[in-house]
Design a protein around this motif. Sequence first.
Motif: not given
Lengths: 410, 410
Positions: A384-400
């Motif tokens: 899971l690549g976490l690009s701080p400037l473009s990645t939201s916590y919401g996106e991460v949650a959806e993926a998980l």
Amino acid sequence: MSGAASALRDTATRLDATDPLRHTRDLYLPSPGLVAYLDGNSLGRPLRATAERIADLVAGAWGTRLIRSWDEQWMDLPLRLGDRIGEVCLGAAPGQTVVGDSTTVMLYKLLRAAVAAAGPQRPEIVLDTENFPTDRYVAEGIAAETGAELVWLEPDPAKGVTPDLVAGALTGRTGVVLLSHVAYKSAWIADLPEITRLAHEAGALVLWDLCHSVGVVPSDLDAHAVDLAVGCTYKFLGGGPGAPAFGYVAAHHQERLRQPIQGWMGHAEPFVMGPGYAPGAGMRGFISGTPPVLGMVGIEDTVDLIESVGLDAVRDKAARLGRFVIESVDGLLGDHGVRVVSPLDDELRGGHVTLAHPRFREVYRVLWDRDVVPDFREPDGIRLGLSPLSTSYGEVAEALVMVDEVLRAG
Amino acid sequence: MSGAASALRDTATRLDATDPLRHTRDLYLPSPGLVAYLDGNSLGRPLRATAERIADLVAGAWGTRLIRSWDEQWMDLPLRLGDRIGEVCLGAAPGQTVVGDSTTVMLYKLLRAAVAAAGPQRPEIVLDTENFPTDRYVAEGIAAETGAELVWLEPDPAKGVTPDLVAGALTGRTGVVLLSHVAYKSAWIADLPEITRLAHEAGALVLWDLCHSVGVVPSDLDAHAVDLAVGCTYKFLGGGPGAPAFGYVAAHHQERLRQPIQGWMGHAEPFVMGPGYAPGAGMRGFISGTPPVLGMVGIEDTVDLIESVGLDAVRDKAARLGRFVIESVDGLLGDHGVRVVSPLDDELRGGHVTLAHPRFREVYRVLWDRDVVPDFREPDGIRLGLSPLSTSYGEVAEALVMVDEVLRAG
């Protein structure tokens, strides 16, 4: 939807609302249909500004000024942009960083230069088996052609490449230590200051690959007396597909080190076009051919953005996003036997988190089909690549949540 | 305005009206304020279609499909686009041409491969003093690192690099003959078929630099059994500033020849990322790092355009434009002592014409200030790049009239 999934989404919503970098997400071009993009550490998303500036460049600097743009702006662009990367991301004073070539080619050039500078009495290149393939392949090729000898480190998966591991390989025959600052699979951050110190103590040069750290983890090259570094700009630096690499050569080495690919752009007087190659002073001599200009626009824009928010804020959010993933795995995915194979300690983990599960090859395919885009890494890793400037916590949650759903569905 | 200038403009108007390629000029982006662009052999103008497709790529393949575009289209793009260049411009069957790197780097890779294949019994590289600087500098660097020996040809300015000149340098020690198909200053076309035949007769390999011929002068590589070639795409192939090079390796050599820069993209199985480099089959093994995708759009569009009108029609107009320059010099500039230093015979001249005069360094500066843009080449040459798809006779006339005016003004 399970209770755990619902709770995770609520947490993500709250974290996004209070994220100090929440405003930067809107600076990126929308990606219609995409649910979650978690591969910014392979190919970063384009800024809206970059899309506009590339269009302007095609119509203006290329289409109207045409060849005159080389005089007006492009001849020095590899050096000027190198300095900007150095200033904002590398802790490098001007005149030590240049942009050009692919990472593979830039690495080849600097490693060849380092091996030659180390000399035949120090033929050994120390490197590790978990480094990115190009690093290993380039080193193999150079060993075959120069007689350099490869000394392979086998990092403990639970520790990464530690100073102790490196120290055990250093001898009076060590010429160059070639390592990645952030490991591409595990995200382990190597102890760059201490390993550099140890290498110097042993009389060796260090060449750091910053591909997975530049733009997300500070490296402070000057402060730590790093000799050489290379890195990639299409990940966290937003240069776009196949954007050029950068190379760093510490000022005090530039006179002595010679790269092997002698082209017109690296000549002391490019437009005299006379007989005999004479390398340009400083980083000019590390340029070979004409650099890809279109791939530099996004780098400029992204470096500006990083500067405006501060690299420390980017680093901080990378750590928080990673922590969010790790804590979520406990609550949501632990029952499936999903393991975190990246460091749990925020200080030791770069801008991505790799999870492992025997079924992840199949899961990753389903995720892609549903517009959730992480990376797959052999044999069983979802990165899971976490690009701080473009990645939201919401996106991460959806993926998980989707990983959970696919694993549940069997 | 002099009578000669007026007559020249009338002739240009007539030639433009009957030019079989007159419709292609409108396919290019306008360049507001530009009077005449005669440097398309350094940086070609962008097609309107290219501007649109680059914008689409940024928003779509990059911005929306993101990393998925590597799977969907980009992994094979260097080979697919190489095949297109080969088919339309080089007379090369599929599987022998690849796009990537700068010309300098591609030349380094192929010349290293050729020198190694020639072996230590054939250490000599035959090349000429009038070749483009990068070719000479790359060869010097390779000689220094491999022990190869450079055998320099001094071409007669009135003949270029002739088969006789080359034949005189070929011995049983010749490994590689490295020459340009079209000379970058004079525009002499070398006799590629005969020189290739002579080199083979002597047991040597040939490596042709097609930078100034590709897209304007056919090379028919397969028909003439050429071994290796490199070329540039930002001139007549419209790739834009710093667009990647192409390399050609004849099919029967691919198994034997090895290039030295071993990167992940050239591996037989790029995504396995396992230990040990194994070069991909065919031209895959000649790729090193990730290629610059944004620089490939314009190449695709321009190759399509060349195919649609036919390379022979492009070649024919290049010859006619050159003839127009040469005949105009007689009428308009001969009294000033301006000399044509390119071949007068259409069959022997590539896509540019170089004129010489002691005051041309100063004249060229005035021309640029007045938005007439040719190139200057040391010591006293104005090089008029004639891009048949975008250059009008009218532009050429304006440039020549302005040269006359500036020389008159003293």
